[in-house]
Design a protein around this motif. Structure first.
Motif, short mmCIF file in Angstrom:
data_model
loop_
_atom_site.label_atom_id
_atom_site.label_comp_id
_atom_site.label_asym_id
_atom_site.label_seq_id
_atom_site.Cartn_x
_atom_site.Cartn_y
_atom_site.Cartn_z
N GLN A 76 4.15 22.44 2.32
CA GLN A 76 4.08 21.77 1.18
C GLN A 76 3.02 22.43 0.20
O GLN A 76 3.08 22.15 -0.78
CB GLN A 76 3.32 20.36 1.80
N SER A 77 2.24 23.15 0.79
CA SER A 77 1.09 24.01 -0.12
C SER A 77 1.92 24.97 -0.84
O SER A 77 1.12 25.49 -1.70
CB SER A 77 0.10 24.43 0.82
N TRP A 78 3.06 25.30 -0.83
CA TRP A 78 3.79 26.42 -1.40
C TRP A 78 4.00 26.13 -2.82
O TRP A 78 4.04 24.81 -3.25
CB TRP A 78 5.12 26.71 -0.78
N GLU A 79 4.19 27.08 -3.85
CA GLU A 79 4.36 26.81 -5.37
C GLU A 79 5.96 26.37 -5.37
O GLU A 79 6.69 27.11 -4.80
CB GLU A 79 4.17 28.02 -6.03
N LYS A 80 5.97 25.34 -5.92
CA LYS A 80 7.46 24.82 -5.88
C LYS A 80 7.91 24.70 -7.39
O LYS A 80 7.45 24.26 -8.31
CB LYS A 80 7.51 23.71 -5.47
N LYS A 81 9.07 25.58 -7.86
CA LYS A 81 9.64 25.68 -9.11
C LYS A 81 11.29 25.36 -9.20
O LYS A 81 12.00 25.90 -8.13
CB LYS A 81 9.24 27.08 -9.97
N ARG A 120 12.01 26.54 -14.73
CA ARG A 120 10.82 26.91 -15.15
C ARG A 120 9.91 25.52 -15.16
O ARG A 120 8.69 25.87 -15.51
CB ARG A 120 10.64 27.24 -16.87
N GLN A 148 7.35 23.34 -12.59
CA GLN A 148 6.68 23.34 -11.30
C GLN A 148 6.60 21.93 -10.94
O GLN A 148 6.22 21.20 -11.50
CB GLN A 148 5.42 23.95 -11.29
N GLU A 163 2.39 19.11 -6.49
CA GLU A 163 1.75 19.59 -5.16
C GLU A 163 2.06 19.18 -4.02
O GLU A 163 2.18 19.51 -2.93
CB GLU A 163 0.18 19.88 -5.36
N GLU A 190 15.65 22.54 -5.18
CA GLU A 190 16.13 23.63 -6.04
C GLU A 190 17.30 23.97 -5.80
O GLU A 190 18.10 24.64 -6.52
CB GLU A 190 15.07 24.81 -6.29
#
Length: 571
Positions: free
Chosen positions: A176-181, A184, A186, A189, A215
Motif C-alpha cells: 500500500q505504501s508504494w508509489e502508484k502511477k 502519468r 499518481q 496513498e 495499471e
C-alpha cells in the motif's frame, strides 16, 4: 424439487421466522450512531471479557467516555445472536468438526488443492494463487488477489492456521505504501493493490513482490473493494485469534486511516454512498455497475463497522471514529430507504410521479416508471425483498446481486426484517438464483441490444455467463453465513448438497453458465482457488456455526431500524 419444498415447509416451522423474534428493538425508530464509540477491552483473554462485537454500540458517549455496560438479560435473542459469544478463538484442538461430522470426500480433496495453491515469499506463505489451471494462458490467474484470498484466509483461520493470514495482511500493507502511477497520474496513498505476484530473480537468487493497483488490469480500474476486504480480514484475524496486537501496530493503524481517508473525504457528493467506476469490484469488467453499486456500498458499511472496532482511541483514531459514526448513520438511512425493494415499494415506484421539485418530492431520484423492466414484476415474491443493484439520478438497477445482499445481512446493514425478506426471496426464487449450481452472481442476465450497449459487446460476459448471470461457487460461503445468521441453515445445507455433486468431479471451476448453472463456464479456469475455499468455509460454518463469529457482526441491541417492519410482511 418437491422433496426439497416439503423439507423446507417442515424446517421453516422450526426456524425463527418472526422479525419480532429476530430483534426486540424493531419497534424503535432510528439508531443513533453517535453513541457507537466503544472502549474496547485490552486483555487478550477474551473468554473472560466480551468482544467488541458483543458490546452495545451505545456504551460510550460522543466524548468517548466509558459508560457502564448494560446487562443482557432480555429475551430478544434470535438464531445466530449467540454466534459471537459462542466463538472461542483457536481454543479447539484436534481435527476440525468439518472433517468429522458427515465427512465427504470433497473436503479432503479441497484442502489438498487449497494447500497446493499456496504462494511463498522468502520461505513464508503469503497468499494463495488465483487458479492452478495450466491449460490456458495464465493472464493474471497466477497472482494473489486481495478479494480472492479472503475465503482462503477464512478457511485457514477456521482451521487454526492464522500465520498465513497475518503474513498476507502485512505484505499487502507494505505494498500500500508504494508509489502508484497509471500513465502519468499518481493514485492516492491509501489504495490497496488488486493483486501481487512473487518474482524470483534466478541470477541474484532474490525474490521481490510485484503489485498491480489497476495499471495492468483489463480496463485499468483501481480496485475499490480491496481496502474494504483488507479491513474486514484484519477484524476476522483479530476475532479468530484473540490477538489484537496486529491491528494495534502503528503500520496497521496507519493503513486503516489511509483507506478511510479515501472513502470519507468530502467532495461534491450529495449522497453518503461511494461513487465508483465500472469494474471496480468482483465484477471487474464493464457490466453497468458504475455509479453506486450495492456490492461496494455494503462492503463500505461493513468495513466502517470493523474499523470502528479496530481503531485505537488515540487522537487520530478518535477523529476517524467520529467521522465513521456520522457516515454510518447517513449510509444506513440512505441504503435502507432508497436501495430496498419489496412488493409494496415496487408498486410505489410503478406509480411514481415525475418532475417533482422541492424537499417534499416522493420520487427523489426522478426515476421514470416506464423504465421498470418487465421481469422484476414476476421476480418479486409476495413475501421477500432485496437491495437493488444501484440507485442514482433517474436510474435504478433492479438486478439482484448476491454479494451485496449477503454482506448486507452479515454487516447488519439489513435490518432483521430485511434479512428475513432477503432469505425469503432466495427461497422463493431458488431455481433462478441457485438452480443446479449455487449461486448466481447477479440476476437476471442482460442480453440482445441491452447487452451490446451495457457491456460493449463483451464476448466473455454473454448472457448467463461469467459476471452476466453466471453461477459462482465461491459465493457459497456468503450464502451459508447469511443463512446461519438468519437462523435458516437448511438453505445453506441444500446449496452445499447441490455443489458437492459436481465441484470435485468438474475440477473446481471458476464459474458455471446457463440459466440453471448447468454448464461449466466457457472460459472458466479449473482448480479456481476461491471456488475451493468458498466451499470449505461454507462447510466448516455449517458443521460448526460458532465460526460465524469470524465473518459476521452482531446487531446492536439499541439499533433502531428505519423500518418498523419490512413492507413485504404487511401483505
Amino acid at each position: 424439487m418437491a422433496s426439497y419444498q416439503m423439507e423446507w415447509s417442515q424446517s421453516r416451522n422450526l426456524s425463527v421466522r418472526s422479525p419480532d423474534a429476530l430483534c426486540s428493538v424493531a419497534e424503535i425508530d432510528e439508531f443513533d450512531f453517535s453513541k457507537a464509540l466503544v472502549e474496547r477491552p485490552r486483555s487478550l483473554n477474551i473468554e473472560r471479557q466480551r468482544s467488541a462485537d458483543e458490546r452495545s454500540m451505545s456504551e460510550l458517549s460522543v466524548g468517548f467516555s466509558p459508560r457502564p455496560s448494560s446487562t443482557k438479560n432480555d429475551n430478544s435473542s434470535r438464531a445466530g445472536d449467540t454466534f459471537d459469544s459462542a466463538f472461542s478463538p483457536l481454543q479447539k484442538s484436534g481435527i476440525p468438526r468439518s472433517l468429522i461430522l458427515d465427512p465427504h470426500p470433497i473436503i479432503n480433496e479441497g484442502w489438498e488443492a487449497l494447500r497446493r495453491s499456496l504462494v511463498y515469499f522468502r520461505g513464508q506463505p503469503v497468499g494463495t494463487i488465483a487458479a492452478l489451471d495450466n491449460s490456458d494462458e495464465k493472464l493474471n490467474y497466477d497472482q494473489v488477489f486481495v478479494r480472492d484470498f479472503v475465503p482462503s484466509a477464512l478457511a485457514f483461520l477456521m482451521h487454526r492456521e492464522p500465520d498465513i493470514v497475518k503474513n498476507f495482511i502485512l505484505k499487502t500493507l507494505r505494498l500500500q505504501s508504494w508509489e502508484k502511477k497509471i500513465d502519468r497520474f499518481q493514485l492516492a496513498e491509501g489504495v490497496m493493490p488488486a493483486s501481487f505476484k512473487v518474482f524470483h530473480d534466478p541470477v541474484r537468487n532474490h525474490e521481490t513482490l510485484i503489485a498491480d493497483f489497476g495499471e495492468s488490469a483489463i480496463g485499468r480500474v483501481a480496485p475499490v473493494d480491496s481496502g474494504f476486504w483488507w479491513i474486514i480480514l484484519l477484524r476476522a484475524y483479530t476475532k479468530a485469534t484473540g490477538d489484537s496486537s496486529l491491528a494495534e501496530r502503528p503500520e496497521c493503524q496507519k493503513g486503516m486511516r489511509l483507506i478511510l481517508s479515501l472513502c470519507l473525504s468530502e467532495g461534491f457528493d450529495t449522497f453518503p454512498t461511494l461513487l465508483c467506476a465500472d469494474g471496480c469490484c468482483m465484477i471487474d469488467r464493464r457490466m453497468g455497475v458504475y455509479g453506486y453499486p450495492i456490492e461496494i456500498q455494503a462492503l463500505f458499511f461493513m468495513a466502517l463497522r470493523c474499523a470502528l472496532q479496530l481503531l485505537k482511541q488515540d487522537p487520530e483514531g478518535k477523529e476517524f471514529m467520529e467521522r465513521i459514526v456520522k457516515r454510518l448513520h447517513a449510509l444506513s438511512y440512505h441504503l435502507r430507504s432508497y436501495f430496498w425493494l419489496d412488493l409494496k415499494q415496487l408498486n410505489d415506484v410503478y406509480r411514481f410521479k415525475t418532475e417533482e421539485y422541492s424537499h417534499t418530492a416522493v420520487n427523489k431520484f426522478n426515476v421514470i416508471p416506464d423504465s421498470l423492466p418487465d421481469w422484476v414484476f414476476d421476480f418479486m415474491p409476495h413475501h421477500g425483498g432485496y437491495f437493488i443493484g444501484n440507485v442514482s439520478p433517474a436510474r435504478m438497477d433492479f438486478r439482484w446481486f448476491c454479494l451485496g445482499n449477503c454482506i448486507a445481512i452479515l454487516s447488519c446493514l439489513a435490518t432483521p426484517e430485511q434479512s428475513v425478506a432477503i432469505m425469503d426471496l432466495i427461497e422463493s426464487r431458488w431455481q433462478e438464483l441457485v438452480g443446479e449450481m449455487p449461486v448466481k452472481v447477479c440476476y437476471p442476465a442482460i442480453e440482445s441490444h441491452e447487452w451490446r450497449i451495457i457491456t460493449g459487446c463483451d464476448p466473455k460476459n454473454t448472457r448467463w455467463s461469467y459476471h452476466n448471470g453466471g453461477s459462482w461457487p465461491v459465493l457459497l460461503w456468503l450464502l451459508a453465513a447469511a443463512s446461519i445468521k438468519t437462523g435458516r441453515p437448511q438453505i445453506a445445507r441444500h446449496a452445499l448438497e447441490i455443489a458437492e455433486t459436481r465441484l470435485l468431479k468438474d475440477n473446481w471451476p471458476e464459474y458455471y453458465d446457463g440459466t440453471q448453472g448447468r454448464y461449466i463456464g466457457k472460459q472458466a479456469r479449473k482448480f479456481q482457488t476461491w471456488s475451493i475455499a468458498g466451499y470449505l468455509v461454507a462447510r466448516m460454518m455449517l458443521d460448526d456455526p460458532s465460526h460465524l463469529g469470524i465473518v459476521a457482526l452482531e446487531e446492536d441491541k439499541h439499533l433502531k431500524p428505519l423500518l418498523k417492519r419490512s413492507n413485504s410482511w404487511n401483505l
